[in-house]
Design a protein around this motif. Structure first.
Motif, PDB file in Angstrom:
ATOM      1  N   PHE A 161     -32.519  39.778 -37.384  1.00 30.65           N
ATOM      2  CA  PHE A 161     -31.933  39.637 -36.040  1.00 30.65           C
ATOM      3  C   PHE A 161     -31.191  40.906 -35.656  1.00 30.65           C
ATOM      4  CE2 PHE A 161     -28.557  38.727 -33.105  1.00 30.65           C
ATOM      5  CZ  PHE A 161     -29.129  37.879 -32.173  1.00 30.65           C
ATOM      6  N   ALA A 162     -30.398  41.447 -36.585  1.00 32.29           N
ATOM      7  CA  ALA A 162     -29.616  42.649 -36.279  1.00 32.29           C
ATOM      8  C   ALA A 162     -30.513  43.839 -35.963  1.00 32.29           C
ATOM      9  CB  ALA A 162     -28.697  42.975 -37.458  1.00 32.29           C
ATOM     10  N   ARG A 163     -31.646  43.946 -36.662  1.00 38.01           N
ATOM     11  CA  ARG A 163     -32.567  45.045 -36.385  1.00 38.01           C
ATOM     12  C   ARG A 163     -33.277  44.850 -35.050  1.00 38.01           C
ATOM     13  NH1 ARG A 163     -34.175  44.469 -41.902  1.00 38.01           N
ATOM     14  NH2 ARG A 163     -36.023  43.344 -41.154  1.00 38.01           N
ATOM     15  N   ALA A 164     -33.623  43.599 -34.751  1.00 32.84           N
ATOM     16  CA  ALA A 164     -34.364  43.332 -33.520  1.00 32.84           C
ATOM     17  C   ALA A 164     -33.474  43.380 -32.281  1.00 32.84           C
ATOM     18  CB  ALA A 164     -35.045  41.966 -33.609  1.00 32.84           C
ATOM     19  N   HIS A 165     -32.190  43.064 -32.426  1.00 31.73           N
ATOM     20  CA  HIS A 165     -31.279  43.005 -31.263  1.00 31.73           C
ATOM     21  C   HIS A 165     -29.997  43.796 -31.563  1.00 31.73           C
ATOM     22  CE1 HIS A 165     -33.991  39.803 -30.002  1.00 31.73           C
ATOM     23  NE2 HIS A 165     -33.757  39.181 -31.142  1.00 31.73           N
ATOM     24  N   PRO A 166     -30.094  45.098 -31.698  1.00 30.94           N
ATOM     25  CA  PRO A 166     -28.900  45.892 -32.059  1.00 30.94           C
ATOM     26  C   PRO A 166     -27.813  45.877 -31.003  1.00 30.94           C
ATOM     27  CG  PRO A 166     -30.726  47.323 -31.429  1.00 30.94           C
ATOM     28  CD  PRO A 166     -31.287  45.942 -31.538  1.00 30.94           C
ATOM     29  N   GLU A 167     -28.174  45.614 -29.747  1.00 30.07           N
ATOM     30  CA  GLU A 167     -27.183  45.645 -28.669  1.00 30.07           C
ATOM     31  C   GLU A 167     -26.737  44.252 -28.248  1.00 30.07           C
ATOM     32  OE1 GLU A 167     -25.924  48.462 -27.768  1.00 30.07           O
ATOM     33  OE2 GLU A 167     -27.315  49.585 -29.025  1.00 30.07           O
ATOM     34  N   SER A 168     -27.179  43.239 -28.931  1.00 30.05           N
ATOM     35  CA  SER A 168     -26.818  41.875 -28.542  1.00 30.05           C
ATOM     36  C   SER A 168     -25.351  41.600 -28.859  1.00 30.05           C
ATOM     37  CB  SER A 168     -27.704  40.869 -29.285  1.00 30.05           C
ATOM     38  OG  SER A 168     -27.239  39.547 -29.095  1.00 30.05           O
ATOM     39  N   SER A 169     -24.756  40.733 -28.056  1.00 29.24           N
ATOM     40  CA  SER A 169     -23.371  40.348 -28.334  1.00 29.24           C
ATOM     41  C   SER A 169     -23.278  39.493 -29.593  1.00 29.24           C
ATOM     42  CB  SER A 169     -22.805  39.570 -27.138  1.00 29.24           C
ATOM     43  OG  SER A 169     -23.552  38.378 -26.928  1.00 29.24           O
ATOM     44  N   LEU A 170     -24.420  38.982 -30.067  1.00 29.96           N
ATOM     45  CA  LEU A 170     -24.442  38.175 -31.284  1.00 29.96           C
ATOM     46  C   LEU A 170     -24.625  39.021 -32.540  1.00 29.96           C
ATOM     47  CD1 LEU A 170     -26.692  35.210 -30.099  1.00 29.96           C
ATOM     48  CD2 LEU A 170     -24.230  35.153 -30.513  1.00 29.96           C
ATOM     49  N   THR A 171     -24.923  40.297 -32.379  1.00 27.49           N
ATOM     50  CA  THR A 171     -25.192  41.145 -33.540  1.00 27.49           C
ATOM     51  C   THR A 171     -23.980  41.303 -34.455  1.00 27.49           C
ATOM     52  OG1 THR A 171     -26.885  42.330 -32.293  1.00 27.49           O
ATOM     53  CG2 THR A 171     -26.072  43.396 -34.278  1.00 27.49           C
ATOM     54  N   PRO A 172     -22.749  41.454 -33.941  1.00 28.52           N
ATOM     55  CA  PRO A 172     -21.597  41.484 -34.859  1.00 28.52           C
ATOM     56  C   PRO A 172     -21.508  40.226 -35.713  1.00 28.52           C
ATOM     57  CG  PRO A 172     -20.941  42.225 -32.675  1.00 28.52           C
ATOM     58  CD  PRO A 172     -22.326  41.682 -32.538  1.00 28.52           C
ATOM     59  N   ASN A 173     -21.770  39.082 -35.076  1.00 22.81           N
ATOM     60  CA  ASN A 173     -21.756  37.831 -35.829  1.00 22.81           C
ATOM     61  C   ASN A 173     -22.861  37.808 -36.875  1.00 22.81           C
ATOM     62  OD1 ASN A 173     -19.752  37.163 -34.074  1.00 22.81           O
ATOM     63  ND2 ASN A 173     -20.742  35.380 -33.203  1.00 22.81           N
ATOM     64  N   ALA A 174     -24.019  38.344 -36.514  1.00 23.96           N
ATOM     65  CA  ALA A 174     -25.144  38.365 -37.448  1.00 23.96           C
ATOM     66  C   ALA A 174     -24.791  39.176 -38.691  1.00 23.96           C
ATOM     67  CB  ALA A 174     -26.384  38.932 -36.769  1.00 23.96           C
ATOM     68  N   TYR A 175     -24.162  40.325 -38.491  1.00 19.90           N
ATOM     69  CA  TYR A 175     -23.745  41.130 -39.646  1.00 19.90           C
ATOM     70  C   TYR A 175     -22.669  40.412 -40.465  1.00 19.90           C
ATOM     71  CZ  TYR A 175     -26.289  45.447 -38.655  1.00 19.90           C
ATOM     72  OH  TYR A 175     -27.281  46.394 -38.485  1.00 19.90           O
ATOM     73  N   TYR A 176     -21.782  39.734 -39.769  1.00 22.14           N
ATOM     74  CA  TYR A 176     -20.725  38.990 -40.465  1.00 22.14           C
ATOM     75  C   TYR A 176     -21.331  37.917 -41.367  1.00 22.14           C
ATOM     76  CZ  TYR A 176     -16.745  35.827 -41.091  1.00 22.14           C
ATOM     77  OH  TYR A 176     -15.771  35.010 -41.632  1.00 22.14           O
ATOM     78  N   TRP A 177     -22.285  37.146 -40.823  1.00 13.50           N
ATOM     79  CA  TRP A 177     -22.919  36.093 -41.613  1.00 13.50           C
ATOM     80  C   TRP A 177     -23.838  36.662 -42.678  1.00 13.50           C
ATOM     81  CZ3 TRP A 177     -20.765  31.673 -41.807  1.00 13.50           C
ATOM     82  CH2 TRP A 177     -20.074  31.181 -40.706  1.00 13.50           C
ATOM     83  N   LEU A 178     -24.399  37.821 -42.404  1.00 17.02           N
ATOM     84  CA  LEU A 178     -25.201  38.501 -43.424  1.00 17.02           C
ATOM     85  C   LEU A 178     -24.313  38.822 -44.634  1.00 17.02           C
ATOM     86  CD1 LEU A 178     -27.654  39.985 -44.571  1.00 17.02           C
ATOM     87  CD2 LEU A 178     -27.006  41.970 -43.163  1.00 17.02           C
ATOM     88  N   GLY A 179     -23.107  39.313 -44.354  1.00 16.97           N
ATOM     89  CA  GLY A 179     -22.164  39.599 -45.439  1.00 16.97           C
ATOM     90  C   GLY A 179     -21.779  38.349 -46.210  1.00 16.97           C
ATOM     91  N   ASN A 180     -21.560  37.240 -45.486  1.00 17.26           N
ATOM     92  CA  ASN A 180     -21.212  35.984 -46.158  1.00 17.26           C
ATOM     93  C   ASN A 180     -22.357  35.474 -47.022  1.00 17.26           C
ATOM     94  OD1 ASN A 180     -18.654  35.880 -45.096  1.00 17.26           O
ATOM     95  ND2 ASN A 180     -19.184  34.547 -43.395  1.00 17.26           N
ATOM     96  N   ALA A 181     -23.580  35.601 -46.516  1.00 19.95           N
ATOM     97  CA  ALA A 181     -24.744  35.159 -47.292  1.00 19.95           C
ATOM     98  C   ALA A 181     -24.905  36.005 -48.558  1.00 19.95           C
ATOM     99  CB  ALA A 181     -26.007  35.237 -46.435  1.00 19.95           C
ATOM    100  N   GLN A 182     -24.669  37.304 -48.437  1.00 13.93           N
ATOM    101  CA  GLN A 182     -24.765  38.180 -49.615  1.00 13.93           C
ATOM    102  C   GLN A 182     -23.667  37.852 -50.620  1.00 13.93           C
ATOM    103  OE1 GLN A 182     -27.316  39.774 -50.064  1.00 13.93           O
ATOM    104  NE2 GLN A 182     -28.069  40.875 -48.266  1.00 13.93           N
TER     105      GLN A 182
END
Length: 254
Positions: A161-182
């Motif tokens: 998602f972060a790669r496909a939508h780098p400018e989305s307002s949801l991208t910060p959240n996507a990275y945050y949840w990516l960190g939690n999943a890792q």
């Protein structure tokens, strides 16, 4: 003559009686020894029997204790899984609440019209505007994977998602949840990388202080006490009014 014969007869009788007395004495001694041996043997058998009974009781006690501990482990495992599920549900619910406070914005915008300076306009490539509804569906799909504890799949989905939508307002959240999943997969290094993207690229986002707090947690688990302290101090300095700052202060006191 008769008297002599009488004396000789008495002497013979005495001599004949002595072996008989000795034989009787030997039989009594043997019986006594046999009796003593029997008593000692019985005592030893009693001691062995008592020891076996005590050993059997100890073995049974150990079996009972083992069963009790196994039951406790199963109970704790169930409670841990339930707590993890409640925590994930809480985070997902919190995510939904925060998203309601952060209105979606279009990924791209029309370029500003060029000033009329007499020159021919230069064609500039237009960014393809993302569909907010599509973004929301993809983001929710990744979040549902995390909610279902499919951590590896969730991490892949958030990263995509972060790669496909780098400018989305949801991208910060996507990275945050990516960190939690890792982090949930015990990969602290990748978790730190994901959370650092949030803190550095979107420092004003509501996820930034929480991302820094997660970085500090990972640093502590990686035995980087100095780095963890610096991160906690940064949270207090940059986001003094945040919930993360309250937690950071508590950790700094320990």
């Amino acid at each position: 003559m008769a008297g002599l014969l009488t004396r000789i007869g008495l002497c013979a009788a005495v001599l004949a009686a002595q072996p008989l007395q000795a034989g009787l004495f030997d039989d009594d001694e043997a019986r006594r020894q046999i009796k003593d041996l029997a008593i000692k043997t019985n005592e030893r058998l009693d001691t062995v029997a008592k020891g076996q009974i005590e050993l059997a009781n100890q073995i049974q006690a150990l079996r009972d204790e083992n069963s009790r501990l196994r039951g406790q482990v199963e109970t704790l495992t169930y409670e841990l899984d339930a707590a993890r599920k409640r925590q994930q549900d809480f985070y997902v619910d919190l995510d939904g609440r925060l998203r309601k406070l952060e209105p979606l914005s279009a990924a791209g915008s029309d370029p500003k019209p060029a000033a009329d300076d007499g020159k021919a306009p230069v064609d500039t490539p237009k960014k393809t505007a993302s569909d907010p509804a599509t973004e929301a569906r993809e983001y929710e799909a990744a979040l549902n994977l995390f909610r279902a504890n499919k951590l590896k799949e969730a991490a892949t989905a958030f990263e995509a998602f972060a790669r496909a939508h780098p400018e989305s307002s949801l991208t910060p959240n996507a990275y945050y949840w990516l960190g939690n999943a890792q982090y949930s997969q015990r990969d602290c290094k990748k978790a730190i990388d994901a959370h650092r993207v949030v803190a550095s690229k979107w420092p004003a986002n509501s996820r930034a202080p929480e991302a820094l707090l997660n970085i500090a947690t990972c640093q502590q688990e990686l035995a980087d006490a100095k780095g963890a302290k610096a991160t906690l101090e940064a949270i207090v300095a940059k986001y003094p009014d945040s919930a993360a700052a309250t937690t950071a202060k508590q950790r700094l006191k320990k």
